[in-house]
Scaffold this motif. Sequence first.
Motif, PDB file in Angstrom:
ATOM      1  N   ARG A  43      -9.618   1.752  -3.168  1.00  0.00           N
ATOM      2  CA  ARG A  43     -10.222   2.965  -2.586  1.00  0.00           C
ATOM      3  C   ARG A  43     -10.793   2.681  -1.200  1.00  0.00           C
ATOM      4  O   ARG A  43     -10.608   3.469  -0.261  1.00  0.00           O
ATOM      5  CB  ARG A  43     -11.302   3.522  -3.530  1.00  0.00           C
ATOM      6  CG  ARG A  43     -10.709   4.175  -4.788  1.00  0.00           C
ATOM      7  CD  ARG A  43     -11.754   4.980  -5.561  1.00  0.00           C
ATOM      8  NE  ARG A  43     -12.780   4.122  -6.127  1.00  0.00           N
ATOM      9  CZ  ARG A  43     -12.935   3.864  -7.431  1.00  0.00           C
ATOM     10  NH1 ARG A  43     -12.108   4.410  -8.314  1.00  0.00           N
ATOM     11  NH2 ARG A  43     -13.886   3.076  -7.856  1.00  0.00           N
ATOM     12  N   ALA A  93     -16.331  -3.243  -0.842  1.00  0.00           N
ATOM     13  CA  ALA A  93     -16.142  -2.801  -2.231  1.00  0.00           C
ATOM     14  C   ALA A  93     -17.295  -3.292  -3.100  1.00  0.00           C
ATOM     15  O   ALA A  93     -17.827  -2.546  -3.931  1.00  0.00           O
ATOM     16  CB  ALA A  93     -14.802  -3.301  -2.769  1.00  0.00           C
ATOM     17  N   ASN A 112     -20.383  -1.198  -2.233  1.00  0.00           N
ATOM     18  CA  ASN A 112     -20.275   0.165  -2.778  1.00  0.00           C
ATOM     19  C   ASN A 112     -20.626   0.216  -4.259  1.00  0.00           C
ATOM     20  O   ASN A 112     -21.236   1.174  -4.736  1.00  0.00           O
ATOM     21  CB  ASN A 112     -18.858   0.717  -2.570  1.00  0.00           C
ATOM     22  CG  ASN A 112     -18.588   1.088  -1.117  1.00  0.00           C
ATOM     23  OD1 ASN A 112     -19.466   0.943  -0.268  1.00  0.00           O
ATOM     24  ND2 ASN A 112     -17.383   1.561  -0.828  1.00  0.00           N
ATOM     25  N   TYR A 168      -5.682   1.543   5.109  1.00  0.00           N
ATOM     26  CA  TYR A 168      -4.735   0.589   4.521  1.00  0.00           C
ATOM     27  C   TYR A 168      -4.426  -0.617   5.392  1.00  0.00           C
ATOM     28  O   TYR A 168      -3.254  -0.921   5.660  1.00  0.00           O
ATOM     29  CB  TYR A 168      -3.430   1.298   4.142  1.00  0.00           C
ATOM     30  CG  TYR A 168      -3.588   2.325   3.053  1.00  0.00           C
ATOM     31  CD1 TYR A 168      -3.914   1.934   1.759  1.00  0.00           C
ATOM     32  CD2 TYR A 168      -3.420   3.691   3.302  1.00  0.00           C
ATOM     33  CE1 TYR A 168      -4.060   2.875   0.741  1.00  0.00           C
ATOM     34  CE2 TYR A 168      -3.565   4.635   2.297  1.00  0.00           C
ATOM     35  CZ  TYR A 168      -3.890   4.216   1.021  1.00  0.00           C
ATOM     36  OH  TYR A 168      -4.028   5.144   0.022  1.00  0.00           O
ATOM     37  N   SER A 199       0.869  -1.183   0.000  1.00  0.00           N
ATOM     38  CA  SER A 199       0.000   0.000   0.000  1.00  0.00           C
ATOM     39  C   SER A 199       0.901   1.227   0.000  1.00  0.00           C
ATOM     40  O   SER A 199       2.102   1.120   0.283  1.00  0.00           O
ATOM     41  CB  SER A 199      -0.893   0.015   1.249  1.00  0.00           C
ATOM     42  OG  SER A 199      -0.242   0.676   2.321  1.00  0.00           O
ATOM     43  N   ARG A 228     -21.522   4.751  -2.467  1.00  0.00           N
ATOM     44  CA  ARG A 228     -20.473   4.334  -1.523  1.00  0.00           C
ATOM     45  C   ARG A 228     -20.979   4.424  -0.083  1.00  0.00           C
ATOM     46  O   ARG A 228     -21.534   5.441   0.319  1.00  0.00           O
ATOM     47  CB  ARG A 228     -19.220   5.186  -1.688  1.00  0.00           C
ATOM     48  CG  ARG A 228     -18.698   5.210  -3.132  1.00  0.00           C
ATOM     49  CD  ARG A 228     -17.319   5.834  -3.198  1.00  0.00           C
ATOM     50  NE  ARG A 228     -16.315   4.876  -2.722  1.00  0.00           N
ATOM     51  CZ  ARG A 228     -15.237   5.200  -2.040  1.00  0.00           C
ATOM     52  NH1 ARG A 228     -15.031   6.451  -1.709  1.00  0.00           N
ATOM     53  NH2 ARG A 228     -14.389   4.266  -1.663  1.00  0.00           N
ATOM     54  N   LYS A 234     -11.434  -1.970  -9.049  1.00  0.00           N
ATOM     55  CA  LYS A 234     -10.936  -0.589  -8.882  1.00  0.00           C
ATOM     56  C   LYS A 234     -11.383  -0.004  -7.545  1.00  0.00           C
ATOM     57  O   LYS A 234     -10.715   0.886  -7.004  1.00  0.00           O
ATOM     58  CB  LYS A 234     -11.421   0.286 -10.035  1.00  0.00           C
ATOM     59  CG  LYS A 234     -10.607   0.086 -11.306  1.00  0.00           C
ATOM     60  CD  LYS A 234     -11.196   0.880 -12.476  1.00  0.00           C
ATOM     61  CE  LYS A 234     -10.652   0.350 -13.799  1.00  0.00           C
ATOM     62  NZ  LYS A 234     -11.657   0.388 -14.869  1.00  0.00           N
ATOM     63  N   GLU A 235     -12.504  -0.473  -7.035  1.00  0.00           N
ATOM     64  CA  GLU A 235     -13.024   0.043  -5.761  1.00  0.00           C
ATOM     65  C   GLU A 235     -12.231  -0.491  -4.564  1.00  0.00           C
ATOM     66  O   GLU A 235     -12.122   0.185  -3.529  1.00  0.00           O
ATOM     67  CB  GLU A 235     -14.517  -0.311  -5.633  1.00  0.00           C
ATOM     68  CG  GLU A 235     -15.201   0.113  -4.331  1.00  0.00           C
ATOM     69  CD  GLU A 235     -15.315   1.633  -4.139  1.00  0.00           C
ATOM     70  OE1 GLU A 235     -14.931   2.389  -5.054  1.00  0.00           O
ATOM     71  OE2 GLU A 235     -15.773   2.056  -3.054  1.00  0.00           O
ATOM     72  N   ARG A 252      -9.825   0.337   0.706  1.00  0.00           N
ATOM     73  CA  ARG A 252      -8.691   0.060   1.579  1.00  0.00           C
ATOM     74  C   ARG A 252      -8.090   1.370   2.091  1.00  0.00           C
ATOM     75  O   ARG A 252      -7.729   1.491   3.265  1.00  0.00           O
ATOM     76  CB  ARG A 252      -7.649  -0.743   0.793  1.00  0.00           C
ATOM     77  CG  ARG A 252      -6.752  -1.497   1.700  1.00  0.00           C
ATOM     78  CD  ARG A 252      -5.889  -2.476   0.938  1.00  0.00           C
ATOM     79  NE  ARG A 252      -4.776  -2.835   1.779  1.00  0.00           N
ATOM     80  CZ  ARG A 252      -3.543  -2.947   1.361  1.00  0.00           C
ATOM     81  NH1 ARG A 252      -3.240  -2.752   0.092  1.00  0.00           N
ATOM     82  NH2 ARG A 252      -2.591  -3.268   2.218  1.00  0.00           N
ATOM     83  N   GLU A 253      -8.003   2.357   1.219  1.00  0.00           N
ATOM     84  CA  GLU A 253      -7.509   3.676   1.616  1.00  0.00           C
ATOM     85  C   GLU A 253      -8.427   4.263   2.696  1.00  0.00           C
ATOM     86  O   GLU A 253      -7.965   4.759   3.723  1.00  0.00           O
ATOM     87  CB  GLU A 253      -7.458   4.597   0.397  1.00  0.00           C
ATOM     88  CG  GLU A 253      -6.928   5.988   0.716  1.00  0.00           C
ATOM     89  CD  GLU A 253      -6.794   6.870  -0.526  1.00  0.00           C
ATOM     90  OE1 GLU A 253      -7.129   6.403  -1.638  1.00  0.00           O
ATOM     91  OE2 GLU A 253      -6.354   8.023  -0.375  1.00  0.00           O
ATOM     92  N   ASP A 254      -9.755   4.179   2.461  1.00  0.00           N
ATOM     93  CA  ASP A 254     -10.732   4.713   3.423  1.00  0.00           C
ATOM     94  C   ASP A 254     -10.596   4.053   4.792  1.00  0.00           C
ATOM     95  O   ASP A 254     -10.891   4.659   5.825  1.00  0.00           O
ATOM     96  CB  ASP A 254     -12.164   4.489   2.913  1.00  0.00           C
ATOM     97  CG  ASP A 254     -12.466   5.337   1.680  1.00  0.00           C
ATOM     98  OD1 ASP A 254     -11.697   6.285   1.401  1.00  0.00           O
ATOM     99  OD2 ASP A 254     -13.462   5.038   0.990  1.00  0.00           O
TER     100      ASP A 254
END
Lengths: 472, 472
Positions: A329, A351, A354, A336, A148, A360, A325-326, A331-333
């Motif tokens: 994102r 994911a 969402n 990580y 990450s 989302r 692709k989600e 994971r970032e939210d």
Amino acid sequence: MARVKITETVLRDAHQSLIATRMKLEDMLPILEKLDDVGYNSLEAWGGATFDACLRFLNEDPWERLRKIRSSVKKTKLQMLLRGQNLLGYKHYADDVVEYFVRKAIANGMDIIRIFDALNDVRNLETAIKACKKEGGHAQGTVCYTISPVHTLQHFVNDAKTLEEMGADSICIKDMAGLLIPYEAYELVKAIKENIKIPLQIHTHYTSGVASMTYLKAIEAGIDVVDCAISPMAMGTSQPPTEPLVATLKGTPYDTGYDLGLLSEIADYFRPLKDSYVQSGLLDVKMMGVDVNALIYQVPGGMLSNLVSQLKQSNAMDKYEDVLKEVPRVREDFGYPPLVTPTSQIVGTQAVLNIVTGERYKMVPKESKAVVKGEYGKTPAPVPDAISKQILGEEKPITCRPADLIAPELDSIREQIKEFMEQDEDVLSYALLPQVAEKFFKYRKDMKSKKEGAPEENAGEANGEILAAITA
Amino acid sequence: MARVKITETVLRDAHQSLIATRMKLEDMLPILEKLDDVGYNSLEAWGGATFDACLRFLNEDPWERLRKIRSSVKKTKLQMLLRGQNLLGYKHYADDVVEYFVRKAIANGMDIIRIFDALNDVRNLETAIKACKKEGGHAQGTVCYTISPVHTLQHFVNDAKTLEEMGADSICIKDMAGLLIPYEAYELVKAIKENIKIPLQIHTHYTSGVASMTYLKAIEAGIDVVDCAISPMAMGTSQPPTEPLVATLKGTPYDTGYDLGLLSEIADYFRPLKDSYVQSGLLDVKMMGVDVNALIYQVPGGMLSNLVSQLKQSNAMDKYEDVLKEVPRVREDFGYPPLVTPTSQIVGTQAVLNIVTGERYKMVPKESKAVVKGEYGKTPAPVPDAISKQILGEEKPITCRPADLIAPELDSIREQIKEFMEQDEDVLSYALLPQVAEKFFKYRKDMKSKKEGAPEENAGEANGEILAAITA
Ligand SMILES: [Co+2]
Ligand SMILES: [Co+2]
């Protein structure tokens, strides 16, 4: 450059990974003396999913298994895997349970305890590490490898240094999903070795097909110990094979010094056993394949197949690319988290929701909420305020160590099972797996009164979800 | 340091090694365009045992297979394996046959011909190399890797230089038995690269479990091309898997530049095909294992199992250790031939006879005599005079190239099969495999007159011994 040592995983992770932890003690006993003669760094022989599988599926007392193995393995150190404050169960336990568990593991013969946490929250390792040291055990602190933007070399180095300061006797880089590719391994091992004084060990799985190469580069970067499995129980979802690495290092400065002839005899023992696993269907040949998708998407192979099956259930396979692709994102939210059980399932499910709902965080399962709230521990990066507010609303996140909120529980558990107690350790089996342990205690009692008949197999109920939760 | 290129073997050696060369053209056609899009150095797609298997087992015309593959593979070079003066058959052929065979292979679409000789006698490669150059093909000269006191780095370097001087466009290090371990590979590749100007390629098998590591060290030593197989058809007795190596090199100076997503699609195609081979019993799961005995005894795994079965037949398994010690002594007596078919069988059988009869060279099969006499070509070291006298008696050894004693044979063969001729290439099929080809020609004729029905499978007779003889 120095001699490399090997931890042999055939008695734990190899069969956990290939045949759902179903190797019986009776299949281990005949080969223990030969394994003891090799001179391994250690034999990983307990912990992980074996505790659950013994009680649930094999009608074995895991403590008795440990004692039996110990009585045949006189020279080699025994090693186990412990999920930090989760021990070998599925939730955070009170410190008194953790301390007592570690004490009893060592009292029954354990030498080295590898302790990890799914979030790499070192606070979740501290009680176990301190208890292990107190009982005279070797405490191995673990850094779970993941990819990450926040998991830089420096991030891993800091985690390793913290564990060393906490008293760890060695450090393990644990790559559950075979994501660590060879030249990355070289840089990571080099960076950590330059910053710690205690030995460094590496653990990976062959899933993506790079593992032997990864070890070779880790060795060139100065790793002290690598985890391998004897060849019939190696590769695929298991570890790299022991013998080819021993042969490769022979005559070099990294020479393990192990006798290839003896290893070949050990392989000869496990080969027909493996054939029998294949025959019975316990070992699916597909487990032996290479899955490069893990390297393409940088997530564990199992997570991808979970996504596919969830999307198929929702009749939304056309959204697969969008979900892929989600994932990063979400994971970032979520700060990580390393993608390991249970976080890989939580991130994956979120994911899918969402994308499938078209909005989302319109639907948020309680497990997602628990991650954001800090109930598993501290995430590698903070959860962004906006996400935290959206998901928690008015609720405040937990910032303390989750186990700080759990009162001592040993005495009350002891009270609950006193009718079944035959040994001190029973209280721990019950603390970790109440229903499964009680069922086993009853079975044990029945067997005693009958004094006849072989144990039935699969007396416990299979629980795929829970079992998956301890695959590491 | 430069980009590394890969030759994909799935259409030839991978299925030759795993499923006895039984992959049909119809199983290849649907994936050829994707294979063509990867940008491989070449696709190994013909030669070796495929020629025999097409005619004998699959009722396919190998020439037609080549043309069909060529018509779908428009961008990527096609590659084949050729046994020097033995072509794709089992004896030395006259130069006119060799020249005509090479001409027709290239005329039908072949680009790169890898030419080898079991004894590394470069004289047995010369006619094929010259013919390949004359027809505008890429002639790859081959050095068979083996381990013996005479096979020093300098020995291999000299062979490579001789082949370069002979006109080879590139050199291949061919390790039939997975004996080449990583750090030895590094030294060997480095030594050869320092002494030749043409590209260097390496070919090995995963049999002993070191192959991916061997490639990694070969790459660091400067190898230009490595032979891999797409993962479902890789490992075990086949080549190292393509995708993990591509992922490993990504972003390094060795980066292949291949698209992992595309490789993953190709793997998706072959995975169910592999499953079907396992289901049908064509692929024995045991072929996927690791056999470290090859590294312990430095002889091919197949040779060891042959020794065991010969000893069992003679009820002499108690002599196994003695035979293992006799093998290197016989090999020394025979001038240290590389242990590859047929020399591995010849040396092994002689070692068994020497021990079982209780007297060395009391019994000498005609194949042993042929090696000592020079009928296969020049051995790497001279046969000691005492051994030569003991085995040949009054007979004088051959010192010329074996094919120098063979008169042109093409015209007479053409005469023999004129009733079956449908294309120029038929004469070559018949020259190499007279009975098998004739049977196929008759089948082809029948099919034409019937103009109906699908080809029967396995119309030819299985001949394990002969098939084994071309496994390389
Ligand atoms: Co593991
Ligand atoms: Co080959």
